[in-house]
Design a protein around this motif. Structure first.
Motif, PDB file in Angstrom:
ATOM      1  N   PHE B 243       0.629  -1.270  -0.024  1.00  0.00           N
ATOM      2  CA  PHE B 243       0.002  -0.074  -0.077  1.00  0.00           C
ATOM      3  C   PHE B 243       0.997   1.316  -0.003  1.00  0.00           C
ATOM      4  O   PHE B 243       1.844   1.095   0.627  1.00  0.00           O
ATOM      5  N   THR B 244       0.478   2.454  -0.494  1.00  0.00           N
ATOM      6  CA  THR B 244       1.214   3.544  -0.708  1.00  0.00           C
ATOM      7  C   THR B 244       0.418   4.687  -0.046  1.00  0.00           C
ATOM      8  O   THR B 244       0.277   5.831  -0.877  1.00  0.00           O
ATOM      9  N   LEU B 245      -0.145   4.639   0.926  1.00  0.00           N
ATOM     10  CA  LEU B 245      -1.117   5.593   1.374  1.00  0.00           C
ATOM     11  C   LEU B 245      -0.273   6.948   1.937  1.00  0.00           C
ATOM     12  O   LEU B 245      -1.008   7.791   2.116  1.00  0.00           O
ATOM     13  N   THR B 246       1.129   6.497   2.012  1.00  0.00           N
ATOM     14  CA  THR B 246       1.865   7.596   2.580  1.00  0.00           C
ATOM     15  C   THR B 246       2.554   8.459   1.479  1.00  0.00           C
ATOM     16  O   THR B 246       3.156   9.374   1.807  1.00  0.00           O
ATOM     17  N   ASP B 247       2.189   8.159   0.115  1.00  0.00           N
ATOM     18  CA  ASP B 247       2.652   8.720  -0.874  1.00  0.00           C
ATOM     19  C   ASP B 247       2.047  10.234  -0.963  1.00  0.00           C
ATOM     20  O   ASP B 247       0.679  10.633  -0.643  1.00  0.00           O
ATOM     21  N   PRO B 248       2.976  11.279  -1.156  1.00  0.00           N
ATOM     22  CA  PRO B 248       2.452  12.593  -1.170  1.00  0.00           C
ATOM     23  C   PRO B 248       1.391  13.061  -1.804  1.00  0.00           C
ATOM     24  O   PRO B 248       0.604  13.554  -1.580  1.00  0.00           O
ATOM     25  N   GLY B 249       1.151  12.332  -3.112  1.00  0.00           N
ATOM     26  CA  GLY B 249       0.061  12.641  -3.965  1.00  0.00           C
ATOM     27  C   GLY B 249      -1.043  12.038  -3.252  1.00  0.00           C
ATOM     28  O   GLY B 249      -2.269  12.921  -3.186  1.00  0.00           O
ATOM     29  N   LYS B 435      -3.049  13.075   7.126  1.00  0.00           N
ATOM     30  CA  LYS B 435      -1.702  12.424   6.968  1.00  0.00           C
ATOM     31  C   LYS B 435      -1.617  11.583   8.261  1.00  0.00           C
ATOM     32  O   LYS B 435      -1.215  10.410   7.526  1.00  0.00           O
ATOM     33  N   PRO B 436      -1.983  11.860   9.289  1.00  0.00           N
ATOM     34  CA  PRO B 436      -1.995  10.478  10.306  1.00  0.00           C
ATOM     35  C   PRO B 436      -2.817   9.419   9.963  1.00  0.00           C
ATOM     36  O   PRO B 436      -2.447   8.386  10.341  1.00  0.00           O
ATOM     37  N   ALA B 437      -3.978   9.717   9.482  1.00  0.00           N
ATOM     38  CA  ALA B 437      -4.958   8.725   9.379  1.00  0.00           C
ATOM     39  C   ALA B 437      -4.335   7.960   8.182  1.00  0.00           C
ATOM     40  O   ALA B 437      -4.625   6.606   8.393  1.00  0.00           O
ATOM     41  N   LEU B 438      -4.091   8.511   7.222  1.00  0.00           N
ATOM     42  CA  LEU B 438      -3.484   7.578   6.116  1.00  0.00           C
ATOM     43  C   LEU B 438      -2.307   6.642   6.693  1.00  0.00           C
ATOM     44  O   LEU B 438      -2.180   5.580   6.033  1.00  0.00           O
ATOM     45  N   ALA B 439      -1.460   7.285   7.449  1.00  0.00           N
ATOM     46  CA  ALA B 439      -0.157   6.695   8.023  1.00  0.00           C
ATOM     47  C   ALA B 439      -0.737   5.489   8.598  1.00  0.00           C
ATOM     48  O   ALA B 439      -0.126   4.240   8.527  1.00  0.00           O
TER      49      ALA B 439
END
Lengths: 297, 464
Positions: B243-249, B435-439
């Motif tokens: 998963f790439t949920l912390t990708d800036p995009g 941001k923290p939720a995605l992390a």
């Protein structure tokens, strides 16, 4: 056993057999299997693989499991007493002999006939923050307080109280059971209380409530079982949101089983749910001796 | 007493026998002259006009190829089709053809619930060249072809030209062109700000009467969870299986959605969402004119024509704007699929029907009736010029674009969708910091995926 008794027993069993077979195949067997599946990695399509208590261990570390449990218990803490008090209050009022009594009783009962999906659509509109009927009705009060109407379904803090409020819409069935109980209270007890100088409130507290305490107890147990299984209303109205604030236990169980295809995990959840129901109803039964009064005992 | 009970028992037995002998019978589904044909049971999710369109295609098949090859397709519409298909497959009585959705290619494919179709496709001369790559690729999982498309989609920006023109002066004074739609996310925000109308009620409270743009309600999860695509990011790296949920995009996309409740107020956003009965109903805010721009699929033309025909000439379509300079023609392409569940007893005959639906003439007929673009690489002049959506060319171009994206090819995509929807709900209620939720979701979902892989390996070891 005599031959006649054996024949009678066989006849009785033959008449019972449709129910017995139905119960065995569609209830007992799935219950036993679900116990086994709760100890397996099982996705319905492949044979269950035994993994011991892994599902239960995973549940302990699953934040969503705890959140859904908290949501359900919070809802139960609000909805259960509110439902019991409101339905008893309404039943007491409907028990008063006034003109149009039958019409009032019908009005109270009709909402419980409305399909859940229709009620959910209706209440979505009623809870609309600006246009909804509830906030419109509260407007004069809110203006006095210089406050705006609550965002009923839009904010986590409000969503559970909103759903609990909505649950009062369908108290009709419980009211009917209370009404039946109220009509069973012997008139002479009220007459005796009146002669002793008891007012209406005292009669309610010292005569009515003790006399219908078995009915209250029955409704309490049914409500505990029902509330811990709430699913359809949040499923249709809030989809578990916002931010899983209305993601009930059964909703998560359903998702785990049928959306994520984790049947073993869902079975473990179901067993924990059963345990929870047993504990809570056990507490209700345990305390019932102190407050439930049975005539003739 | 004994006599009476025997009499009652006798009457009940005779009654039961009569019901068995003379009671109601299901109407024969297969016409008498086709009784010897192989009957293919085809389950579909659609109801209403879409179901009728599929029925037309089924009837055409039964009267042409089916008659010739002695195959008769019986169509049955049902709710919760994915769950019912799964249960029926597990029970060994699956339908011959199941009309499901694209995420099931991976989910069901990874569970071994589907029949691989590559050899059958080869035998019918069906190849990758026949399809737009996005649909062909999304029909595969782990090297197998598990489905062929029925009706597909691509999403784009629907905008109300009439409202653009009515507000031409305002748009121009904001430095925007009323004769074209926004092309970047920044422009979309600026157009939206200009076109949003506030009213003040009798008590002096300010409300939004019309909104320029608003994301779809979170319950339509795929509209909102696909948003990172327009920010040049994806939520799943299929090659790295991460998963790439912390990708800036991805973070930017979620932060962009957060701006709507911040700008308009949580109450307004919620009010728009609760007021909508569904995007395909007359209560849709775009159809009501209380929303000027919306991310939608080609089917919207049908709904507008049906529910608000007075709006037929007011709207237009353009590719949804992107946040990355130079990134163009980005779209998300979900689609309906035709699959053969494991345990199907008439695989060649079932595929005969699937292949028929995927013929260019048949597919174009079905896609026109469903008001969708075609999954096929070639489309006819008739399709482009007589399609009920006059902007079908835009959708065709988008679906053919290298920036057309498929549903995340992840076996736990459903779980990821649930997680991301919960975040969107929290973001739109301003209760969650993206941001923290995605992390946190990244950690949770990656762990879930690793659990899934572990279980898969365990099952494979056990099978060997």
């Amino acid at each position: 056993m005599t031959r006649g008794e054996i024949r009678n027993l066989l006849k009785g069993l033959a008449f019972l057999s449709p129910w017995l077979i139905g119960f065995g195949v569609f209830m007992f067997l799935p219950i036993v299997l679900s116990m086994y599946y709760s100890l397996c990695d099982y996705n319905l399509l492949q044979s269950p693989a035994f993994i011991g208590a892994e599902n239960y261990r995973a549940l302990i570390h699953d934040g969503i499991f705890w959140k859904s449990l908290r949501v359900t218990l919070l809802y139960a803490a609000i909805s259960l007493p509110a439902g019991l008090v409101v339905s008893l209050g309404v039943a007491v009022l409907l028990n008063v002999s006034v003109r149009g009594q039958a019409i009032f009783r019908t009005i109270i009962f009709v909402p419980s006939l409305v399909p859940t999906i229709a009620a959910a659509m209706l209440w979505r509109w009623m809870f609309n923050q600006r246009l909804g009927l509830i906030n419109r009705a509260l407007e004069p009060l809110l203006e006095l307080l210089h406050k705006s109407g609550p965002p009923w379904l839009a904010q986590s803090a409000w969503v559970i109280p909103s759903l609990a409020l909505m649950s009062l819409w369908s108290v009709g069935n419980t009211v009917i059971i209370y009404l039946a109980g109220l009509q069973d209270v012997p008139r002479e007890l009220y007459e005796a209380a009146e002669l002793d100088g008891a007012g209406k409130r005292q009669q309610l507290w010292h005569v009515t409530i003790p006399m219908i305490s078995p009915v209250i107890f029955f409704n309490l147990v049914m409500a505990i079982i029902g509330i811990l299984q709430v699913f359809d209303t949040p499923f249709m109205m809030t989809h578990g949101g916002p931010n899983r604030a209305s993601y009930f236990y059964t909703f998560y169980l359903y998702d785990s089983a049928f959306t994520y295809l984790k049947m073993g995990y869902a079975s473990a959840m179901a067993w924990i749910q059963l345990l929870l129901v047993l504990v809570l109803t056990g507490i209700a039964f345990g305390t019932s001796k102190r407050w439930v009064y049975y005539q003739g005992k | 007493m004994k006599r009476i009970s025997r009499f009652i028992l006798g009457v009940m037995a005779v009654g039961a026998l009569c019901v068995l002998i003379f009671g109601p019978r299901p109407e024969p589904a297969v016409p008498p002259d086709r009784e010897r044909d192989v009957v293919i049971h085809y389950w579909e999710k659609w109801l209403g006009p879409e179901y009728e369109a599929i029925q037309q295609v089924v009837d055409d098949f039964n009267d042409s190829v089916g008659r010739e090859k002695h195959i008769y397709v019986e169509l049955m519409s049902m709710s919760d089709i994915d769950q019912k298909t799964l249960v029926a497959t597990a029970g060994g009585v699956p339908p011959d053809v199941a009309g499901l959705w694209d995420p099931m290619v991976v989910q069901f494919g990874s569970l071994g619930a589907l029949v691989p179709l590559e050899d059958l496709a080869k035998a019918h001369h069906i190849t990758a060249a026949d399809y737009k790559p996005v649909y062909w690729n999304a029909s595969h999982w782990a090297g197998h072809l598990y489905a062929l498309p029925s009706t597909p989609a691509a999403v784009a920006l629907f905008y109300n030209r009439r409202i653009f023109q009515e507000n031409a002066a305002k748009l121009r004074s904001a430095g925007l062109d009323p004769d074209r739609p926004p092309q970047t996310i920044d422009e979309l925000d600026r157009y939206s700000d200009v076109l949003t109308v506030y009213v003040t009620d009798a008590h002096g409270n300010r409300h939004v009467q019309r909104v320029g743009y608003l994301p779809m309600p979170p319950e339509w999860d795929w509209y909102v969870t696909s948003m990172p695509l327009w920010f040049g990011a994806e939520e799943w790296d299929a090659r790295g299986r991460r998963f790439t949920l912390t990708d800036p995009g991805v973070i930017r996309a979620f932060e962009w959605m957060e701006r709507f409740p911040r700008k308009l107020g949580v109450a307004t956003v919620s009010e728009f969402f609760t007021s909508q009965g569904g995007f395909n109903t007359a209560q849709n805010s775009f159809m009501l004119g209380t929303q000027v721009m919306e991310l939608q699929g080609p089917w919207m033309a049908n709904y507008i024509h049906h529910d608000n025909p007075s709006m037929d000439h007011d709207w237009a379509v353009a590719p949804f704007p992107t946040a990355v300079p130079g990134l163009k023609n980005v779209t998300y392409c979900p689609f309906d699929t035709l699959m053969i569940p494991r345990g199907c007893k008439h695989i060649p005959e079932a595929f005969e029907f699937i292949a028929y639906v995927n013929r260019q003439d048949v597919m174009e007929k079905l896609c026109m009736l469903h008001c969708k673009n075609s999954p096929l690489s070639k489309v006819s002049w008739n399709f482009l010029h007589h399609h009920p959506n006059p902007y079908i060319g835009v959708f065709e171009e988008l679906a053919s674009s290298p920036n057309a994206h498929m549903t995340m090819q992840c076996p736990i995509a459903q779980e990821a969708g649930g997680e991301l929807t919960a975040i969107v709900q929290g973001v739109l209620a301003l209760e969650v910091d993206p941001k923290p939720a995605l992390a946190a979701a990244q950690v949770r979902l990656q762990a879930r995926y690793e659990e899934f892989e572990k279980a898969l390996n365990r099952r494979m070891r056990a099978a060997n």
